[in-house]
Design a protein around this motif. Sequence first.
Motif, short mmCIF file in Angstrom:
data_model
loop_
_atom_site.label_atom_id
_atom_site.label_comp_id
_atom_site.label_asym_id
_atom_site.label_seq_id
_atom_site.Cartn_x
_atom_site.Cartn_y
_atom_site.Cartn_z
N CYS A 310 -8.83 -29.76 -13.71
CA CYS A 310 -8.30 -29.34 -15.01
C CYS A 310 -7.73 -30.54 -15.78
O CYS A 310 -6.99 -31.34 -15.21
N SER A 312 -5.27 -32.16 -18.47
CA SER A 312 -3.96 -31.81 -19.03
C SER A 312 -3.46 -32.90 -19.96
O SER A 312 -3.82 -34.07 -19.82
N ALA A 361 1.43 -27.37 -26.43
CA ALA A 361 0.48 -26.27 -26.67
C ALA A 361 -0.86 -26.86 -27.06
O ALA A 361 -0.92 -27.80 -27.86
N LYS A 372 -9.72 -21.37 -28.13
CA LYS A 372 -9.02 -20.91 -26.94
C LYS A 372 -7.70 -21.66 -26.83
O LYS A 372 -7.67 -22.90 -26.97
N SER A 373 -6.61 -20.93 -26.62
CA SER A 373 -5.28 -21.54 -26.56
C SER A 373 -4.79 -21.66 -25.13
O SER A 373 -5.10 -20.82 -24.27
N TYR A 374 -4.00 -22.71 -24.88
CA TYR A 374 -3.45 -22.95 -23.55
C TYR A 374 -1.99 -23.36 -23.69
O TYR A 374 -1.66 -24.27 -24.46
N VAL A 378 -2.33 -27.60 -20.22
CA VAL A 378 -3.36 -27.68 -19.19
C VAL A 378 -4.56 -26.83 -19.58
O VAL A 378 -4.43 -25.63 -19.82
N ILE A 379 -5.75 -27.45 -19.63
CA ILE A 379 -6.99 -26.77 -19.98
C ILE A 379 -7.68 -26.32 -18.69
O ILE A 379 -7.69 -27.04 -17.69
N ASP A 380 -8.30 -25.15 -18.70
CA ASP A 380 -8.92 -24.62 -17.48
C ASP A 380 -10.12 -25.45 -17.06
O ASP A 380 -10.68 -26.24 -17.83
N THR A 384 -12.79 -27.88 -19.14
CA THR A 384 -12.70 -29.29 -18.76
C THR A 384 -14.07 -29.84 -18.39
O THR A 384 -14.46 -30.94 -18.78
#
Length: 408
Positions: A310, A312, A361, A372-374, A378-380, A384
């Motif tokens: 992931c 980040s 954010a 898509k928000s995180y 950290v991005i899934d 990624t």
Amino acid sequence: GKESEKVDIERRSVLQFLAKAKAALEATLRQNRRSDGLWHSYNVLDIRKEKETLEVERLSLMLEGQVAILSAGLLDSNEALEVMESLPTSGLWTERHQTYLLYLDRETIEFLKSNRVDSEKIDAIPTLAKMAETSDERLVVPDPECGFRFHASLTNGYALKDALDKLAGESEFTDQLVHDRSMIEKLYEEVLNHRSFTGRSGTMFGYEGLGCVYWHMVSKLMVAVQEVAKKSFESHASEEQRRRLAGAYYHVQRGLGYRKSALDYGAFPAEPYSHSPAHAGAQQPGLTGHVKESLLCRFGELGISFADGCLSFRPYLLRSVEFDGLDVEQSGTELARDTLSFTIAGTPVNFRRVSGIEDVAVVVSKSDGTQKSYAGGVIDGEVTSEIVRRSGNVSGIEVEIPSERLVG
């Protein structure tokens, strides 16, 4: 069954061994702390056979040792800060280059003042006294200025050993050498001190020699300080510790070439160089390790990292001044205030400085128009993977950074 019990016993044994080894290593490292808050870099083990003792001799202060102890993960935040804040007042700091030397500078011994042996020491060892009396110059040579010198052919301990072995085969020296050999070897080392020889660092004035800045080691120091700062911030360091750690980090960085003027650096600042001797500017251009460390540190400043597949964005050392905006008249464009832009794996990333938010954010925009928000920066793993594979499915990333988290 018995097999699983055996495996469990072996596992416990390995863990116990590792725990003891770690404790021994930590104790050994802590023995190298100096009284001035810095750390010894190298030790020389001196084995005295005649006394059946082991003695440790310290080499001089080196920048390498400070980098090593900071990178070891042994020190807590306060101990690490002691190292960082002791360095600027140490002998490793050079006012001329406004950064750190690789080794302590020192005066060298004049060539003819080395390898001097007093006549009294020759007379105290029967074998050498006899050879001097009979003008046998295979080991020592008379010198009217200082008494004697060891023969020029005895370039190291191995050469001395070979010479003594030959003497031991001669009947007139065989019996006496049984007693004298260790004394000759001791005198030889006492005069020439080969065990503490560090090569060019103690004999040359360029190429990482005396009074020389080695830019790769300074950039390694920057990486080490950043690692300490990141670890401390993630473990909820106090505001004072954060301020001091950030100050220590940018103090090291300000000494690097790309933060200098061409006049101060002695070369074009954007180009990497190997070293700067005491008497000149940067020397030996080339793609040195200094480049690698600088890139790693920039990723660290931006808070870019990968964990468990992931991506980040969690910056701790990013400076607020980088968001102040800049007019670019030549292209007719303006970089928006409160925004910092760059790319990662070809994907545009915009950092925005935002007041009043508690955490990072992230909003990822897809090429199909969806977003898509995180939370937490950290991005899934799936998205990624799209980014690092440069699939083209991700068109951009917007990251909101709490202004309170930036370095003032």
